[in-house]
Design a protein around this motif. Structure first.
Motif, mmCIF file in Angstrom:
data_model
loop_
_atom_site.group_PDB
_atom_site.id
_atom_site.type_symbol
_atom_site.label_atom_id
_atom_site.label_comp_id
_atom_site.label_asym_id
_atom_site.label_seq_id
_atom_site.Cartn_x
_atom_site.Cartn_y
_atom_site.Cartn_z
ATOM 1 N N ALA A 176 47.811 81.862 49.592
ATOM 2 C CA ALA A 176 46.680 80.984 49.243
ATOM 3 C C ALA A 176 45.476 81.812 48.807
ATOM 4 C CB ALA A 176 46.316 80.091 50.427
ATOM 5 N N ALA A 177 45.230 82.909 49.515
ATOM 6 C CA ALA A 177 44.116 83.789 49.154
ATOM 7 C C ALA A 177 44.357 84.439 47.792
ATOM 8 C CB ALA A 177 43.924 84.855 50.217
ATOM 9 N N LYS A 178 45.615 84.776 47.495
ATOM 10 C CA LYS A 178 45.954 85.390 46.205
ATOM 11 C C LYS A 178 45.728 84.393 45.061
ATOM 12 C CE LYS A 178 49.449 88.600 47.960
ATOM 13 N NZ LYS A 178 50.905 88.938 47.969
ATOM 14 N N ILE A 179 46.093 83.118 45.307
ATOM 15 C CA ILE A 179 45.884 82.090 44.287
ATOM 16 C C ILE A 179 44.387 81.931 44.018
ATOM 17 C CG2 ILE A 179 46.102 79.625 43.758
ATOM 18 C CD1 ILE A 179 48.722 79.637 45.372
ATOM 19 N N HIS A 180 43.607 81.935 45.093
ATOM 20 C CA HIS A 180 42.156 81.812 44.935
ATOM 21 C C HIS A 180 41.607 83.003 44.155
ATOM 22 C CE1 HIS A 180 37.870 81.845 45.975
ATOM 23 N NE2 HIS A 180 37.998 80.548 46.172
ATOM 24 N N GLU A 181 42.066 84.191 44.476
ATOM 25 C CA GLU A 181 41.594 85.401 43.794
ATOM 26 C C GLU A 181 41.941 85.357 42.305
ATOM 27 O OE1 GLU A 181 39.789 89.066 43.208
ATOM 28 O OE2 GLU A 181 39.692 87.710 44.936
ATOM 29 N N ARG A 182 43.113 84.801 42.007
ATOM 30 C CA ARG A 182 43.565 84.722 40.614
ATOM 31 C C ARG A 182 42.624 83.863 39.778
ATOM 32 N NH1 ARG A 182 48.702 82.632 41.434
ATOM 33 N NH2 ARG A 182 49.225 84.725 42.105
ATOM 34 N N TRP A 183 42.136 82.766 40.360
ATOM 35 C CA TRP A 183 41.349 81.812 39.578
ATOM 36 C C TRP A 183 39.855 81.840 39.869
ATOM 37 C CZ3 TRP A 183 43.886 80.245 35.582
ATOM 38 C CH2 TRP A 183 45.287 80.196 35.650
ATOM 39 N N PHE A 184 39.477 82.378 41.051
ATOM 40 C CA PHE A 184 38.063 82.381 41.424
ATOM 41 C C PHE A 184 37.559 83.756 41.850
ATOM 42 C CE2 PHE A 184 39.542 78.026 42.213
ATOM 43 C CZ PHE A 184 38.600 77.306 41.486
ATOM 44 N N GLY A 185 38.381 84.784 41.702
ATOM 45 C CA GLY A 185 37.992 86.134 42.101
ATOM 46 C C GLY A 185 36.897 86.698 41.210
ATOM 47 N N LYS A 186 36.396 87.868 41.579
ATOM 48 C CA LYS A 186 35.256 88.450 40.858
ATOM 49 C C LYS A 186 35.575 88.789 39.405
ATOM 50 C CE LYS A 186 36.253 93.055 42.751
ATOM 51 N NZ LYS A 186 35.710 94.181 43.551
ATOM 52 N N ASN A 187 36.869 88.983 39.094
ATOM 53 C CA ASN A 187 37.253 89.292 37.720
ATOM 54 C C ASN A 187 37.720 88.066 36.937
ATOM 55 O OD1 ASN A 187 36.752 92.099 38.039
ATOM 56 N ND2 ASN A 187 38.733 92.323 39.074
ATOM 57 N N SER A 188 37.562 86.888 37.536
ATOM 58 C CA SER A 188 37.997 85.654 36.883
ATOM 59 C C SER A 188 36.881 85.082 36.022
ATOM 60 C CB SER A 188 38.419 84.623 37.932
ATOM 61 O OG SER A 188 37.279 84.152 38.646
ATOM 62 N N ALA A 189 37.208 84.040 35.281
ATOM 63 C CA ALA A 189 36.203 83.372 34.443
ATOM 64 C C ALA A 189 35.254 82.516 35.269
ATOM 65 C CB ALA A 189 36.897 82.508 33.397
ATOM 66 N N ALA A 190 35.664 82.190 36.513
ATOM 67 C CA ALA A 190 34.844 81.316 37.363
ATOM 68 C C ALA A 190 34.733 81.895 38.771
ATOM 69 C CB ALA A 190 35.452 79.917 37.411
ATOM 70 N N PRO A 191 34.075 83.047 38.926
ATOM 71 C CA PRO A 191 34.003 83.682 40.249
ATOM 72 C C PRO A 191 33.285 82.825 41.288
ATOM 73 C CG PRO A 191 32.492 84.735 38.700
ATOM 74 C CD PRO A 191 33.349 83.810 37.905
ATOM 75 N N GLU A 192 33.939 82.664 42.421
ATOM 76 C CA GLU A 192 33.363 81.899 43.538
ATOM 77 C C GLU A 192 33.973 82.421 44.833
ATOM 78 O OE1 GLU A 192 33.081 77.276 45.122
ATOM 79 O OE2 GLU A 192 33.271 77.671 42.989
ATOM 80 N N PRO A 193 33.153 82.804 45.817
ATOM 81 C CA PRO A 193 33.695 83.359 47.065
ATOM 82 C C PRO A 193 34.535 82.344 47.831
ATOM 83 C CG PRO A 193 31.348 82.896 47.288
ATOM 84 C CD PRO A 193 31.683 82.717 45.835
ATOM 85 N N ARG A 194 35.538 82.845 48.533
ATOM 86 C CA ARG A 194 36.395 81.971 49.354
ATOM 87 C C ARG A 194 35.837 81.913 50.765
ATOM 88 N NH1 ARG A 194 41.803 81.907 52.165
ATOM 89 N NH2 ARG A 194 42.854 80.016 51.412
ATOM 90 N N ASN A 195 35.003 80.919 51.012
ATOM 91 C CA ASN A 195 34.352 80.795 52.323
ATOM 92 C C ASN A 195 35.067 79.770 53.208
ATOM 93 O OD1 ASN A 195 32.299 82.610 51.552
ATOM 94 N ND2 ASN A 195 31.233 80.978 50.469
ATOM 95 N N PHE A 196 36.373 79.669 53.069
ATOM 96 C CA PHE A 196 37.138 78.710 53.865
ATOM 97 C C PHE A 196 38.549 79.239 54.069
ATOM 98 C CE2 PHE A 196 38.090 77.829 49.472
ATOM 99 C CZ PHE A 196 39.437 77.554 49.473
ATOM 100 N N LYS A 197 39.249 78.650 55.015
ATOM 101 C CA LYS A 197 40.679 78.910 55.225
ATOM 102 C C LYS A 197 41.381 77.572 55.377
ATOM 103 C CE LYS A 197 40.528 83.506 57.338
ATOM 104 N NZ LYS A 197 40.952 84.321 58.512
ATOM 105 N N ILE A 198 42.613 77.509 54.916
ATOM 106 C CA ILE A 198 43.389 76.275 55.068
ATOM 107 C C ILE A 198 43.813 76.129 56.515
ATOM 108 C CG2 ILE A 198 45.453 75.011 54.366
ATOM 109 C CD1 ILE A 198 45.359 76.593 51.726
ATOM 110 N N SER A 199 43.453 75.039 57.133
ATOM 111 C CA SER A 199 43.797 74.801 58.529
ATOM 112 C C SER A 199 43.898 73.308 58.781
ATOM 113 C CB SER A 199 42.767 75.423 59.462
ATOM 114 O OG SER A 199 41.498 74.850 59.243
ATOM 115 N N ALA A 200 44.564 72.952 59.873
ATOM 116 C CA ALA A 200 44.668 71.550 60.254
ATOM 117 C C ALA A 200 43.336 71.086 60.830
ATOM 118 C CB ALA A 200 45.780 71.375 61.283
ATOM 119 N N PRO A 201 42.785 69.974 60.352
ATOM 120 C CA PRO A 201 41.522 69.468 60.907
ATOM 121 C C PRO A 201 41.646 69.224 62.405
ATOM 122 C CG PRO A 201 42.094 68.325 58.883
ATOM 123 C CD PRO A 201 43.294 69.134 59.252
ATOM 124 N N LYS A 202 40.598 69.545 63.132
ATOM 125 C CA LYS A 202 40.627 69.364 64.598
ATOM 126 C C LYS A 202 40.238 67.943 64.966
ATOM 127 C CE LYS A 202 39.516 74.216 65.510
ATOM 128 N NZ LYS A 202 38.561 75.159 66.114
#
Length: 275
Positions: free
Chosen positions: A249-275
């Motif tokens: 999931a982090a790799k997919i985010h890096e591919r499309w939103f990483g610093k070298n992408s056309a739309a850089p945006e930090p990943r400030n979340f993790k996929i988890s089950a809502p509590k």
């Protein structure tokens, strides 16, 4: 006479139970249907980069959502069929049976959760404004302006709540909204920050626009499934958690939103089950 009534009641009860059982069996078999067909039909965007857009070289639809849809199809063990959509048509496509899942940047809301199922969030973003570079830097400066939004999005809904005096103009997709901003039909457009970043990155006249730093709202994005399809939803949720755990999931985010992408945006979340 009493015996006859008891037998009749018993018979009617049996028929009702049988009908209920058949109804339950008829419903919530989408996962089996997908496996039998050998195809997972995912409703995706084809003009909202970086979530989904047509690649200029391969002419294939690619993007963040597409990578997740491919992972889901692989987990189920079937081929992936992409069903292009726009925000307003996402839920109707699912409800009409023309798509098995929505993997198209759809925000989780209580209203939508009444008619479709939602997975755990696999992306978190926020609604922002795209305006002319010479425009004001505060959202409140547009409180009574003409503002463009995409039909069927939470951005459109939030504008009516936040700025009741504004004239909200709804468009079928983001490119049309950007055209309206270019020609002065609206003073601002709103959409997920990630989509606006991608939109601006691909615009030849990007120096003429800016994204305001203030957020209109925070958006939790999930995969949409038909109501009552628990088995399918469980597979989706388990797959998303696995992708987080194994780092994909982090790799997919890096591919499309990483610093070298056309739309850089930090990943400030993790996929988890809502509590």
């Amino acid at each position: 006479m009493m015996n006859f009534k008891i037998k009749k009641i018993s018979y009617l009860f049996s028929v009702a139970v049988a009908a209920l059982s058949f109804s339950q069996l008829a419903m919530a078999d989408k996962l089996d249907d997908i496996k039998k067909a050998g195809v997972l039909r995912a409703a995706v965007f084809d003009s909202n980069p970086p979530f989904g857009s047509v690649d200029a070289k391969s002419h294939k639809v690619v993007g963040y959502d597409i990578d997740f849809a491919e992972a889901l199809a692989k987990k189920i063990g079937v081929k992936l069929e992409l069903v292009p959509t726009n925000p307003a048509n996402r839920i109707p496509l699912l409800q009409s049976g023309k798509a098995d899942l929505i993997v198209a940047d759809i925000t989780i809301t209580p209203e939508r959760a009444k008619v479709i199922e939602f997975s755990h969030p696999y992306f978190v973003t926020g609604q922002q404004f795209l305006v002319a570079s010479s425009a004001a830097n505060k959202l409140d400066a547009f409180a009574d302006a003409r503002i463009g939004a995409v039909k069927g999005t939470t951005g459109e809904q939030e504008l009516h709540v936040r700025f009741p005096k504004a004239q909200v103009v709804a468009y079928d997709d983001v490119p049309l909204a950007l055209t309206a901003l270019r020609n002065g039909s609206v003073k601002a457009i709103t959409q997920d920050s990630s989509i606006l970043i991608g939109l601006l990155a691909n615009a030849a006249d990007k120096k003429n626009f800016k994204i305001l730093p203030e957020y209109l709202s925070t958006e939790h994005i999930g995969v949409g499934a038909p109501k009552g399809e628990t088995a399918l939803l469980n597979v989706v949720n388990n797959t998303l958690l696995e992708l987080e755990k194994n780092g994909e999931a982090a790799k997919i985010h890096e591919r499309w939103f990483g610093k070298n992408s056309a739309a850089p945006e930090p990943r400030n979340f993790k996929i988890s089950a809502p509590k």
